[in-house]
Design a protein around this motif. Structure first.
Motif, mmCIF file in Angstrom:
data_model
loop_
_atom_site.group_PDB
_atom_site.id
_atom_site.type_symbol
_atom_site.label_atom_id
_atom_site.label_comp_id
_atom_site.label_asym_id
_atom_site.label_seq_id
_atom_site.Cartn_x
_atom_site.Cartn_y
_atom_site.Cartn_z
ATOM 1 N N MET A 1 0.810 -1.220 0.000
ATOM 2 C CA MET A 1 0.000 0.000 0.000
ATOM 3 C C MET A 1 0.845 1.272 0.000
ATOM 4 N N MET A 2 2.127 1.138 0.285
ATOM 5 C CA MET A 2 3.015 2.294 0.296
ATOM 6 C C MET A 2 4.036 2.229 -0.838
ATOM 7 N N ASP A 3 3.812 1.360 -1.793
ATOM 8 C CA ASP A 3 4.747 1.166 -2.901
ATOM 9 C C ASP A 3 4.483 2.195 -3.999
ATOM 10 N N LEU A 4 5.518 2.932 -4.385
ATOM 11 C CA LEU A 4 5.399 3.921 -5.454
ATOM 12 C C LEU A 4 6.185 3.502 -6.696
ATOM 13 N N GLY A 5 6.492 2.248 -6.805
ATOM 14 C CA GLY A 5 7.185 1.765 -7.997
ATOM 15 C C GLY A 5 6.386 2.064 -9.253
ATOM 16 N N GLY A 6 7.046 2.608 -10.262
ATOM 17 C CA GLY A 6 6.386 2.950 -11.516
ATOM 18 C C GLY A 6 5.695 4.290 -11.526
ATOM 19 N N LYS A 7 5.692 4.996 -10.394
ATOM 20 C CA LYS A 7 5.040 6.297 -10.306
ATOM 21 C C LYS A 7 6.054 7.415 -10.535
ATOM 22 N N VAL A 8 5.606 8.472 -11.209
ATOM 23 C CA VAL A 8 6.441 9.637 -11.482
ATOM 24 C C VAL A 8 5.974 10.781 -10.592
ATOM 25 N N ALA A 9 6.906 11.366 -9.845
ATOM 26 C CA ALA A 9 6.572 12.413 -8.884
ATOM 27 C C ALA A 9 7.364 13.683 -9.175
ATOM 28 N N LEU A 10 6.668 14.812 -9.107
ATOM 29 C CA LEU A 10 7.296 16.128 -9.229
ATOM 30 C C LEU A 10 7.178 16.838 -7.892
ATOM 31 N N VAL A 11 8.308 17.302 -7.361
ATOM 32 C CA VAL A 11 8.329 18.025 -6.086
ATOM 33 C C VAL A 11 8.860 19.427 -6.347
ATOM 34 N N THR A 12 8.020 20.429 -6.147
ATOM 35 C CA THR A 12 8.492 21.802 -6.296
ATOM 36 C C THR A 12 9.155 22.241 -4.988
ATOM 37 N N GLY A 13 10.174 23.073 -5.094
ATOM 38 C CA GLY A 13 10.915 23.444 -3.900
ATOM 39 C C GLY A 13 11.525 22.230 -3.231
ATOM 40 N N GLY A 14 11.926 21.260 -4.039
ATOM 41 C CA GLY A 14 12.396 19.984 -3.499
ATOM 42 C C GLY A 14 13.892 19.897 -3.309
ATOM 43 N N ALA A 31 9.505 5.781 -6.220
ATOM 44 C CA ALA A 31 9.047 6.756 -7.206
ATOM 45 C C ALA A 31 10.200 7.253 -8.069
ATOM 46 N N THR A 32 9.886 7.548 -9.312
ATOM 47 C CA THR A 32 10.793 8.274 -10.202
ATOM 48 C C THR A 32 10.579 9.758 -9.961
ATOM 49 N N LEU A 33 11.655 10.503 -9.734
ATOM 50 C CA LEU A 33 11.535 11.862 -9.225
ATOM 51 C C LEU A 33 11.981 12.939 -10.200
ATOM 52 N N ALA A 34 11.266 14.068 -10.122
ATOM 53 C CA ALA A 34 11.706 15.316 -10.739
ATOM 54 C C ALA A 34 11.601 16.397 -9.681
ATOM 55 N N LEU A 35 12.627 17.222 -9.585
ATOM 56 C CA LEU A 35 12.644 18.347 -8.655
ATOM 57 C C LEU A 35 12.708 19.643 -9.439
ATOM 58 N N VAL A 36 12.043 20.660 -8.926
ATOM 59 C CA VAL A 36 12.163 21.973 -9.549
ATOM 60 C C VAL A 36 12.441 23.001 -8.471
ATOM 61 N N GLY A 37 13.390 23.894 -8.750
ATOM 62 C CA GLY A 37 13.750 24.960 -7.828
ATOM 63 C C GLY A 37 14.330 26.123 -8.603
ATOM 64 N N ARG A 38 14.580 27.220 -7.908
ATOM 65 C CA ARG A 38 15.126 28.405 -8.572
ATOM 66 C C ARG A 38 16.651 28.381 -8.654
ATOM 67 N N ASN A 39 17.291 27.670 -7.726
ATOM 68 C CA ASN A 39 18.743 27.601 -7.681
ATOM 69 C C ASN A 39 19.202 26.337 -8.388
ATOM 70 N N ALA A 40 19.778 26.505 -9.578
ATOM 71 C CA ALA A 40 20.110 25.352 -10.412
ATOM 72 C C ALA A 40 21.124 24.436 -9.745
ATOM 73 N N ASP A 41 22.187 24.995 -9.172
ATOM 74 C CA ASP A 41 23.231 24.168 -8.564
ATOM 75 C C ASP A 41 22.676 23.382 -7.376
ATOM 76 N N LYS A 42 21.875 24.046 -6.553
ATOM 77 C CA LYS A 42 21.296 23.386 -5.381
ATOM 78 C C LYS A 42 20.351 22.265 -5.797
ATOM 79 N N THR A 43 19.578 22.508 -6.860
ATOM 80 C CA THR A 43 18.637 21.488 -7.330
ATOM 81 C C THR A 43 19.365 20.300 -7.934
ATOM 82 N N GLU A 44 20.438 20.562 -8.690
ATOM 83 C CA GLU A 44 21.232 19.466 -9.256
ATOM 84 C C GLU A 44 21.830 18.604 -8.152
ATOM 85 N N ALA A 45 22.347 19.253 -7.104
ATOM 86 C CA ALA A 45 22.937 18.497 -5.999
ATOM 87 C C ALA A 45 21.887 17.678 -5.268
#
Length: 253
Positions: A1-14, A31-45
């Motif tokens: 019930m807590m398995d996110l395999g195969g799910k795509v997640a976007l986290v803003t300010g992540g 989960a497969t993850l995507a993060l979005v933020g304003r600071n490119a270096d911080k988001t890449e890290a």
């Protein structure tokens, strides 16, 4: 019930604080993850720190979620990279503490946009992708300031209170598409934002400790379980709620 395999997640300010902690919980659940933020270096890290063996590499995106074009570009990139979107965590937010009479109109508008309008824009952009997949999960990150008044955060509190009402509206509007929309209301969590609060508001640390039954400030990791539950199949019949994660602060007399 807590398995996110195969799910795509976007986290803003992540890319830091509670956003990164929640993203980590989703990654641990598959989960497969995507993060979005304003600071490119911080988001890449941050994205690199969330890499899990056997899972697609997390996607790091840079953008301003208060601008429709930036939102559209970010969501389109996620869809192109991973084939769709199942989970959205609207965590991006900003604050600027001062007394109500000291805010300018541009400052007020910027705080409403950064904490409320941004979540609406990303949710609206995510909706058709989730509907096409037969359902999805949206988790909006509010605040205990959604419940209480704060003399030093009028626009922030107004935006976070509006976020709770928007959560209920989206939950009712999109239930027929099998999209559950819920909110988490973090209490006093030890982050960069609250370090600033303790510097700006004399006595805040002692007052928080005195009122919180758990006897401590929260840690970003304390948000991971709540986020995972609201993003997982375990919460398929839960929608429109605002869940405090505050060590009992909001229920203490």
């Amino acid at each position: 019930m807590m398995d996110l395999g195969g799910k795509v997640a976007l986290v803003t300010g992540g890319n830091g604080g509670i956003g990164l902690a929640m993203a980590g919980a989703l990654a641990d659940a598959g989960a497969t993850l995507a993060l979005v933020g304003r600071n490119a270096d911080k988001t890449e890290a941050a994205a690199a720190s969330l890499a899990r063996e056997g899972a697609p590499a997390p996607l790091a995106l840079t953008g301003d979620m208060t601008e429709e074009q930036g939102v559209a570009a970010a969501v389109a990139r996620v869809a192109a990279q991973f084939g769709g979107l199942d989970i959205l965590v609207n965590n991006a937010g900003v604050n600027d503490r001062k007394l109500p009479q000291d805010y300018t109109l541009p400052e007020w508008n910027a705080l409403i946009a950064g904490n409320l309008t941004s979540a609406f824009l990303v949710s609206k952009a995510a909706y058709p992708l989730m509907a096409a997949r037969g359902g999805g999960k949206i988790v909006n990150i509010g605040s205990i300031m959604s419940i209480f008044g704060s003399p030093m955060s009028a626009p922030y509190a107004a935006a976070k209170g509006g976020l709770v009402q928007m959560t209920k509206a989206l939950a009712t509007a999109w239930a027929g598409d099998n999209i559950q929309v819920n909110a988490i209301l973090p209490g006093w969590i030890d982050t960069d934002m609250t370090v600033t609060a303790r510097e700006q508001v004399p006595g805040l640390n002692d007052r928080v400790l005195a009122r919180t039954p758990a006897g401590r400030w929260g840690r970003p990791a304390d948000l991971g379980g709540a986020a995972l539950f609201l993003c997982a199949p375990a919460s398929d019949f839960v929608t429109g709620i605002a869940l405090p994660v505050d060590g009992g602060y909001s229920c203490a007399a």
